[in-house]
Motif scaffolding. Structure first.
Motif, mmCIF file in Angstrom:
data_model
loop_
_atom_site.group_PDB
_atom_site.id
_atom_site.type_symbol
_atom_site.label_atom_id
_atom_site.label_comp_id
_atom_site.label_asym_id
_atom_site.label_seq_id
_atom_site.Cartn_x
_atom_site.Cartn_y
_atom_site.Cartn_z
ATOM 1 N N ILE A 51 -1.854 -3.389 7.474
ATOM 2 C CA ILE A 51 -1.036 -4.598 6.730
ATOM 3 C C ILE A 51 0.011 -4.926 7.692
ATOM 4 O O ILE A 51 0.301 -6.233 7.854
ATOM 5 C CB ILE A 51 -0.952 -4.034 5.359
ATOM 6 N N ARG A 69 -0.767 4.245 1.162
ATOM 7 C CA ARG A 69 -1.273 5.114 2.370
ATOM 8 C C ARG A 69 -0.895 4.631 3.545
ATOM 9 O O ARG A 69 -0.854 3.380 3.617
ATOM 10 C CB ARG A 69 -2.754 4.878 2.165
ATOM 11 N N TRP A 122 -3.290 2.383 5.527
ATOM 12 C CA TRP A 122 -3.133 0.885 5.267
ATOM 13 C C TRP A 122 -2.090 0.109 5.755
ATOM 14 O O TRP A 122 -2.014 -1.204 5.742
ATOM 15 C CB TRP A 122 -3.521 0.801 3.843
ATOM 16 N N SER A 135 0.812 -1.072 0.022
ATOM 17 C CA SER A 135 -0.060 0.077 0.169
ATOM 18 C C SER A 135 0.866 1.262 0.083
ATOM 19 O O SER A 135 2.051 1.350 0.499
ATOM 20 C CB SER A 135 -0.795 0.061 1.080
#
Length: 86
Positions: free
Chosen positions: A35, A28, A31, A26
């Protein structure tokens, strides 16, 4: 320094691998955090299973679960993975 310094370096590496892996999944930050937490939990559960297997059989693993996730992320991560560039 010896064994104590090596243990510190190895544990710091194991803490950083899920975070570095999340960068490949990702762009961002929110995120990436989610994750990284999911990868950490997955690695911890796999490590727990390896520990239980070690206690049952006497054979050990060496943090391979974190390295496997990291190299999979480098290869197939949608945000800069090697296979996604081509």
């Amino acid at each position: 320094m010896g064994v104590g310094g090596l243990a510190v370096a190895m544990s710091a590496g194991l803490m950083m691998l899920p975070t570095a892996s999340a960068r490949f999944w990702s762009r961002r930050v929110a995120w990436m955090l989610a994750i990284a937490m999911a990868l950490t939990i997955a690695a911890a559960l796999i490590g727990l299973m390896l520990l239980l297997a070690f206690l049952a059989t006497g054979q050990s693993g060496d943090g391979a679960e974190c390295r496997a996730v990291f190299f999979l992320s480098i290869l197939a991560g949608p945000c800069g993975g090697i296979l996604r560039r081509h």
